[in-house]
Design an enzyme around this catalytic site. Structure first.
Site, PDB file in Angstrom:
ATOM      1  N   SER A  29       0.805  -1.222   0.000  1.00  0.00           N
ATOM      2  CA  SER A  29       0.000   0.000   0.000  1.00  0.00           C
ATOM      3  C   SER A  29       0.840   1.276   0.000  1.00  0.00           C
ATOM      4  CB  SER A  29      -0.958   0.024   1.202  1.00  0.00           C
ATOM      5  OG  SER A  29      -0.280   0.378   2.378  1.00  0.00           O
ATOM      6  N   LYS A  67       1.316   4.190   7.236  1.00  0.00           N
ATOM      7  CA  LYS A  67       0.610   5.067   6.294  1.00  0.00           C
ATOM      8  C   LYS A  67       1.148   6.492   6.420  1.00  0.00           C
ATOM      9  CE  LYS A  67      -2.543   2.145   4.704  1.00  0.00           C
ATOM     10  NZ  LYS A  67      -1.822   0.948   5.135  1.00  0.00           N
TER      11      LYS A  67
END
Length: 199
Positions: free
Chosen positions: A111, A148
């Site tokens: 991701s 993230k």
């Protein structure tokens, strides 16, 4: 070790942390307030024999107090959050100034690939409870951990992926949210694996 020996080891370890290399015999003598380098050499021999110090023969600046390095604490999901098992897998030797308050996590997932953080990489995390908007970090959300980019907007806080195949993760006032730390470095193994010393 005697108290005097502990003082020698502590001086050497602090010198390495401050400078990134080990001290010379003269620097140890000066730092310990000694006029004789012979007494320093004798003490270094004793510490080496006892295993408190490591050194490569008579090579200059080759002293090593054996500090483990930066711990590798397992995997962090670069995808959906997963429960993190903070078991130390081993250590990566680095500049000793990084040892305190830093740790490595292995990346699992794709991701964050558009930020050049790939599956299998090791990310160096600096522990902190505060992270700035736009920084990449490790976060605990409702008991699970993910990697993230932190983003604060008028619509709220989001944990942003760097891959269009993954959706942003909103953080609401009802979530149990914690900043674990910010990413300071990425290490990638091209071949042969990481140089990780066992725990």
């Amino acid at each position: 070790m005697t108290e005097r020996q502990k003082m020698f080891v502590k001086f050497i370890d602090n010198f390495i942390k401050d400078n990134g290399y080990s001290p010379s015999v003269r620097e140890i003598a000066k730092g310990m307030g000694l006029s004789s380098t012979a007494s320093v050499k004798t003490m270094l021999d004793r510490l080496t024999e006892s295993g408190a110090l490591k050194r490569a023969g008579n090579v200059a600046r080759s002293l090593d107090t054996g500090s483990a390095g930066v711990p590798v604490l397992g995997r962090i999901k670069a995808g959906v959050p997963v429960t993190s098992e903070e078991n130390i897998e081993g250590y990566i030797r680095m500049d000793r100034t990084l040892s305190d308050g830093h740790f490595f996590l292995r990346v699992d997932g794709e991701s964050m690939k558009d930020k050049a953080i790939l599956d299998g990489d090791c990310v160096l995390i600096r522990q902190t409870e505060y992270i700035e908007d736009g920084q990449i970090g490790a976060f605990r959300l409702n008991g699970e951990v993910t990697l993230k980019t932190f983003e604060r907007t008028s619509a709220g806080i989001f944990l942003m992926p760097a891959n269009p195949d993954f959706a942003p993760i909103p953080v609401t006032e009802y979530d149990d949210f914690q900043v674990i730390g910010s990413v300071k470095m990425v290490i990638r193994s091209l071949e042969g694996g990481y140089d990780i010393e066992p725990a």
